[in-house]
Design a protein around this motif. Structure first.
Motif, PDB file in Angstrom:
ATOM      1  N   ALA A  43     -55.400 -61.534 137.932  1.00  0.00           N
ATOM      2  CA  ALA A  43     -54.262 -62.309 138.437  1.00  0.00           C
ATOM      3  C   ALA A  43     -53.025 -61.433 138.601  1.00  0.00           C
ATOM      4  O   ALA A  43     -51.957 -61.926 138.956  1.00  0.00           O
ATOM      5  CB  ALA A  43     -53.954 -63.468 137.497  1.00  0.00           C
ATOM      6  N   GLY A  44     -53.192 -60.126 138.313  1.00  0.00           N
ATOM      7  CA  GLY A  44     -52.087 -59.198 138.468  1.00  0.00           C
ATOM      8  C   GLY A  44     -51.258 -58.973 137.222  1.00  0.00           C
ATOM      9  O   GLY A  44     -50.272 -58.234 137.251  1.00  0.00           O
ATOM     10  N   VAL A  45     -51.645 -59.601 136.107  1.00  0.00           N
ATOM     11  CA  VAL A  45     -50.884 -59.432 134.874  1.00  0.00           C
ATOM     12  C   VAL A  45     -51.153 -58.032 134.315  1.00  0.00           C
ATOM     13  O   VAL A  45     -52.311 -57.637 134.164  1.00  0.00           O
ATOM     14  CB  VAL A  45     -51.271 -60.496 133.824  1.00  0.00           C
ATOM     15  N   PRO A  46     -50.123 -57.267 133.998  1.00  0.00           N
ATOM     16  CA  PRO A  46     -50.319 -55.911 133.468  1.00  0.00           C
ATOM     17  C   PRO A  46     -51.138 -55.924 132.189  1.00  0.00           C
ATOM     18  O   PRO A  46     -50.997 -56.824 131.358  1.00  0.00           O
ATOM     19  CB  PRO A  46     -48.890 -55.427 133.206  1.00  0.00           C
ATOM     20  N   PHE A  47     -51.983 -54.902 132.029  1.00  0.00           N
ATOM     21  CA  PHE A  47     -52.862 -54.838 130.859  1.00  0.00           C
ATOM     22  C   PHE A  47     -52.086 -54.891 129.551  1.00  0.00           C
ATOM     23  O   PHE A  47     -52.434 -55.653 128.642  1.00  0.00           O
ATOM     24  CB  PHE A  47     -53.711 -53.560 130.896  1.00  0.00           C
ATOM     25  N   ASP A  48     -51.033 -54.072 129.431  1.00  0.00           N
ATOM     26  CA  ASP A  48     -50.283 -54.005 128.174  1.00  0.00           C
ATOM     27  C   ASP A  48     -49.742 -55.376 127.775  1.00  0.00           C
ATOM     28  O   ASP A  48     -49.747 -55.747 126.593  1.00  0.00           O
ATOM     29  CB  ASP A  48     -49.124 -53.012 128.295  1.00  0.00           C
ATOM     30  N   ALA A  49     -49.276 -56.143 128.778  1.00  0.00           N
ATOM     31  CA  ALA A  49     -48.723 -57.470 128.490  1.00  0.00           C
ATOM     32  C   ALA A  49     -49.797 -58.397 127.947  1.00  0.00           C
ATOM     33  O   ALA A  49     -49.605 -59.065 126.930  1.00  0.00           O
ATOM     34  CB  ALA A  49     -48.091 -58.056 129.752  1.00  0.00           C
ATOM     35  N   VAL A  50     -50.951 -58.456 128.638  1.00  0.00           N
ATOM     36  CA  VAL A  50     -52.025 -59.358 128.205  1.00  0.00           C
ATOM     37  C   VAL A  50     -52.587 -58.937 126.860  1.00  0.00           C
ATOM     38  O   VAL A  50     -52.824 -59.772 125.979  1.00  0.00           O
ATOM     39  CB  VAL A  50     -53.179 -59.393 129.235  1.00  0.00           C
ATOM     40  N   PHE A  51     -52.806 -57.653 126.700  1.00  0.00           N
ATOM     41  CA  PHE A  51     -53.390 -57.145 125.461  1.00  0.00           C
ATOM     42  C   PHE A  51     -52.540 -57.524 124.255  1.00  0.00           C
ATOM     43  O   PHE A  51     -53.033 -58.096 123.278  1.00  0.00           O
ATOM     44  CB  PHE A  51     -53.547 -55.628 125.549  1.00  0.00           C
ATOM     45  N   MET A  52     -51.239 -57.231 124.322  1.00  0.00           N
ATOM     46  CA  MET A  52     -50.376 -57.528 123.184  1.00  0.00           C
ATOM     47  C   MET A  52     -50.149 -59.028 123.028  1.00  0.00           C
ATOM     48  O   MET A  52     -50.056 -59.536 121.906  1.00  0.00           O
ATOM     49  CB  MET A  52     -49.040 -56.798 123.340  1.00  0.00           C
ATOM     50  N   ALA A  53     -50.067 -59.765 124.150  1.00  0.00           N
ATOM     51  CA  ALA A  53     -49.895 -61.216 124.055  1.00  0.00           C
ATOM     52  C   ALA A  53     -51.107 -61.865 123.402  1.00  0.00           C
ATOM     53  O   ALA A  53     -50.976 -62.818 122.625  1.00  0.00           O
ATOM     54  CB  ALA A  53     -49.664 -61.810 125.442  1.00  0.00           C
ATOM     55  N   THR A  54     -52.295 -61.349 123.724  1.00  0.00           N
ATOM     56  CA  THR A  54     -53.521 -61.859 123.105  1.00  0.00           C
ATOM     57  C   THR A  54     -53.489 -61.629 121.601  1.00  0.00           C
ATOM     58  O   THR A  54     -53.809 -62.529 120.809  1.00  0.00           O
ATOM     59  CB  THR A  54     -54.757 -61.167 123.708  1.00  0.00           C
ATOM     60  N   ILE A  55     -53.086 -60.437 121.189  1.00  0.00           N
ATOM     61  CA  ILE A  55     -52.985 -60.114 119.761  1.00  0.00           C
ATOM     62  C   ILE A  55     -51.936 -60.987 119.089  1.00  0.00           C
ATOM     63  O   ILE A  55     -52.176 -61.592 118.031  1.00  0.00           O
ATOM     64  CB  ILE A  55     -52.622 -58.623 119.563  1.00  0.00           C
ATOM     65  N   ILE A  56     -50.753 -61.086 119.701  1.00  0.00           N
ATOM     66  CA  ILE A  56     -49.645 -61.839 119.109  1.00  0.00           C
ATOM     67  C   ILE A  56     -50.007 -63.313 118.949  1.00  0.00           C
ATOM     68  O   ILE A  56     -49.801 -63.914 117.885  1.00  0.00           O
ATOM     69  CB  ILE A  56     -48.373 -61.694 119.971  1.00  0.00           C
ATOM     70  N   ALA A  57     -50.538 -63.931 120.025  1.00  0.00           N
ATOM     71  CA  ALA A  57     -50.899 -65.347 119.963  1.00  0.00           C
ATOM     72  C   ALA A  57     -51.976 -65.595 118.911  1.00  0.00           C
ATOM     73  O   ALA A  57     -51.916 -66.576 118.145  1.00  0.00           O
ATOM     74  CB  ALA A  57     -51.387 -65.817 121.333  1.00  0.00           C
ATOM     75  N   THR A  58     -52.970 -64.706 118.863  1.00  0.00           N
ATOM     76  CA  THR A  58     -54.060 -64.857 117.889  1.00  0.00           C
ATOM     77  C   THR A  58     -53.546 -64.727 116.463  1.00  0.00           C
ATOM     78  O   THR A  58     -53.897 -65.537 115.590  1.00  0.00           O
ATOM     79  CB  THR A  58     -55.154 -63.807 118.149  1.00  0.00           C
ATOM     80  N   VAL A  59     -52.708 -63.734 116.222  1.00  0.00           N
ATOM     81  CA  VAL A  59     -52.182 -63.504 114.874  1.00  0.00           C
ATOM     82  C   VAL A  59     -51.284 -64.660 114.430  1.00  0.00           C
ATOM     83  O   VAL A  59     -51.427 -65.172 113.311  1.00  0.00           O
ATOM     84  CB  VAL A  59     -51.404 -62.167 114.818  1.00  0.00           C
ATOM     85  N   ILE A  60     -50.389 -65.110 115.295  1.00  0.00           N
ATOM     86  CA  ILE A  60     -49.483 -66.204 114.943  1.00  0.00           C
ATOM     87  C   ILE A  60     -50.261 -67.486 114.658  1.00  0.00           C
ATOM     88  O   ILE A  60     -50.063 -68.146 113.633  1.00  0.00           O
ATOM     89  CB  ILE A  60     -48.453 -66.442 116.065  1.00  0.00           C
ATOM     90  N   GLY A  61     -51.150 -67.858 115.585  1.00  0.00           N
ATOM     91  CA  GLY A  61     -51.901 -69.097 115.415  1.00  0.00           C
ATOM     92  C   GLY A  61     -52.826 -69.070 114.212  1.00  0.00           C
ATOM     93  O   GLY A  61     -52.911 -70.042 113.447  1.00  0.00           O
ATOM     94  N   THR A  62     -53.525 -67.952 114.026  1.00  0.00           N
ATOM     95  CA  THR A  62     -54.492 -67.855 112.938  1.00  0.00           C
ATOM     96  C   THR A  62     -53.796 -67.757 111.582  1.00  0.00           C
ATOM     97  O   THR A  62     -54.261 -68.341 110.591  1.00  0.00           O
ATOM     98  CB  THR A  62     -55.420 -66.646 113.159  1.00  0.00           C
ATOM     99  N   LEU A  63     -52.675 -67.035 111.515  1.00  0.00           N
ATOM    100  CA  LEU A  63     -51.902 -66.987 110.273  1.00  0.00           C
ATOM    101  C   LEU A  63     -51.350 -68.362 109.914  1.00  0.00           C
ATOM    102  O   LEU A  63     -51.374 -68.773 108.749  1.00  0.00           O
ATOM    103  CB  LEU A  63     -50.751 -65.991 110.408  1.00  0.00           C
ATOM    104  N   TRP A  64     -50.847 -69.070 110.917  1.00  0.00           N
ATOM    105  CA  TRP A  64     -50.333 -70.424 110.682  1.00  0.00           C
ATOM    106  C   TRP A  64     -51.455 -71.312 110.136  1.00  0.00           C
ATOM    107  O   TRP A  64     -51.261 -72.065 109.180  1.00  0.00           O
ATOM    108  CB  TRP A  64     -49.766 -71.000 111.972  1.00  0.00           C
ATOM    109  N   MET A  65     -52.609 -71.213 110.764  1.00  0.00           N
ATOM    110  CA  MET A  65     -53.757 -72.003 110.322  1.00  0.00           C
ATOM    111  C   MET A  65     -54.118 -71.675 108.875  1.00  0.00           C
ATOM    112  O   MET A  65     -54.430 -72.570 108.072  1.00  0.00           O
ATOM    113  CB  MET A  65     -54.952 -71.730 111.237  1.00  0.00           C
ATOM    114  N   GLY A  66     -54.088 -70.404 108.528  1.00  0.00           N
ATOM    115  CA  GLY A  66     -54.472 -69.993 107.183  1.00  0.00           C
ATOM    116  C   GLY A  66     -53.449 -70.326 106.129  1.00  0.00           C
ATOM    117  O   GLY A  66     -53.780 -70.848 105.062  1.00  0.00           O
TER     118      GLY A  66
END
Length: 437
Positions: A43-66
């Motif tokens: 979709a044209g999203v830069p790799f660095d943006a998606v990569f870090m956003a994936t990490i950030i969203a996963t860490v925030i959501g999973t930490l909140w869950m835990g």
């Protein structure tokens, strides 16, 4: 301290067991770090943006869950919704940019957060007929499996039949088939992390056959993320109104609510954490997903969802949020492998087998549809059929919601149609008939 916070004794588990469970869950779902940048990159999203956003969203959501819900359930960008974002919302006929699309994800995350704090969420879940929910899940499964086939050339455009079989002698197609075979064998042998190890094996084959290069190495400092990639909340709202993206926001919201709720209940039942038919701390659990979706959109990824792969950690003995905390910490560690992930995610043949297999797993919902009752079965069938054929989750949902009350009305079963379903049907009809879609 750890034992008291997570109530390890009460749940009859230990720190060692939770650590092993966290590692197990991480290995079964870490593929998303590779697959998500590959899909959103289209979709044209830069790799660095998606990569870090994936990490950030996963860490925030999973930490909140835990930490706050104390469940062994991991959160990460959802499969299916990322494909819908890339190939329907951004890649559709309306030429919507990924910047605008991230604004719709942000709005859906905020709405999900509000619903998670109110009783309306429960009413919404109960209002949608079960067969429509199952149809949505199965339709998304076919949608992402078809994308996996198309991206690698296994399925190509055909002048007469729209689609046809690709060139089976193509190196990319051969690599895809080999990767698919390897991953299926690993899954058949019940290997934890089969999808992840399958991608690594396929990547190794690609490297030795000259299809993959690691020009940037393997390890590097995590790239700096850019906040509010879509501008501001006001910009997100005005863009949604300007481009008429109401159905997109609703689709993101609806699928996330059903997917997350269903997965959470399933994993909680497996872990023996349900109290009767109720899920304790459900509000905190749903907030984990809504907060992750909102945060992910700010940095550049599609909506998040609870991961069914969490069941692998439960099978390994995980019973508390400590399992989720371990998963989050391991994803933080994964942030240092961006060069490796960028190389692998750039070759569709490595990630496509995961799309195909995950799609097949989602088709398990077909067995739950009442195929013997036309007014229940046909709306679900319409959703399943149109999602892959129109490359739009929103269109599939819309046609299902419109046809459901119509068939019920013809059969004199108006009382079975919840007022909310009727309202959505009217709104979807207006959107399809008079607004851009």
């Amino acid at each position: 301290m750890i034992s008291k916070w997570f109530k390890l004794q009460e749940h009859q588990t230990t720190v060692k067991t939770e650590l092993i469970a966290g590692l197990t869950t991480f290995l079964t779902m870490v593929y998303i770090v590779i697959v998500n940048p590959g899909i959103l990159g289209d979709a044209g999203v830069p790799f660095d943006a998606v990569f870090m956003a994936t990490i950030i969203a996963t860490v925030i959501g999973t930490l909140w869950m835990g930490l706050f819900a104390n469940y062994p359930i991991a959160i990460a960008p959802g499969m299916g919704l990322n494909a819908y974002f890339a190939y329907s919302v951004v890649g559709g006929a309306d030429n919507i940019s990924y910047v605008v699309a991230f604004g719709t994800v942000f709005i859906s995350g905020i709405l999900f957060m509000i619903l998670s704090l109110t009783p309306f969420r429960k009413k919404l879940i109960e209002a949608i007929p079960a067969n429509l929910k199952h149809g949505i899940t199965a339709g998304i499964g076919l949608f992402i499996a078809f994308i996996g086939l198309r991206l690698t050339g296994l399925v190509v455009s055909h002048p007469a039949n729209l689609v046809g079989l690709g060139d089976l002698h193509s190196p990319t197609v051969i690599l895809t088939l080999v990767g698919l075979a390897i991953t299926l064998v690993l899954m058949a042998l019940n290997v934890n992390g089969a999808l992840f190890f399958g991608m690594l094996a396929t990547g190794a084959i690609a490297y030795f056959t000259g299809q993959l290069e690691f020009s940037k190495g393997f390890i590097d400092a995590p790239p700096m993320p850019e906040a509010f990639i879509f501008g501001s909340p006001i910009t997100a709202l005005t863009d949604m109104i300007q481009y008429g993206l109401y159905a997109v926001v609703f689709s993101f919201l609806l699928v996330t609510i059903f997917d997350t709720t269903g997965t959470m209940i399933g994993v909680a039942e497996q872990a023996g954490l349900m109290k009767g038919n109720k899920m304790p701390r459900a509000r905190q659990a749903l907030l984990a997903d809504s907060v992750a979706t909102t945060a992910g959109s700010i940095f550049g990824t599609s909506p998040t969802s609870a991961y069914i792969e969490s069941s692998s950690g439960v099978a390994a003995g995980g019973r508390t949020g400590l399992t989720s905390v371990v998963v989050a910490l391991l994803f933080i560690l994964a942030a240092f492998f961006s060069p490796l992930v960028q190389a692998i995610s750039g070759l569709a043949a490595i990630t496509a087998p995961t799309l195909i297999i995950v799609g097949s797993l989602m088709l398990g919902s077909l067995a739950k549809i009442d195929w013997n009752t036309l007014d229940e079965a046909f709306p679900a069938f319409l959703i399943i059929l149109t999602m892959p054929l129109t490359s739009s989750i929103a269109t599939g949902i819309a046609l299902g919601f419109i046809s459901y009350p119509l068939l019920k009305g013809v059969k004199g079963k108006w009382r079975e149609v919840h007022p909310l379903v009727l309202l959505f049907a009217v709104l979807f009809f207006i959107q399809l008939a008079f607004l851009p879609h």
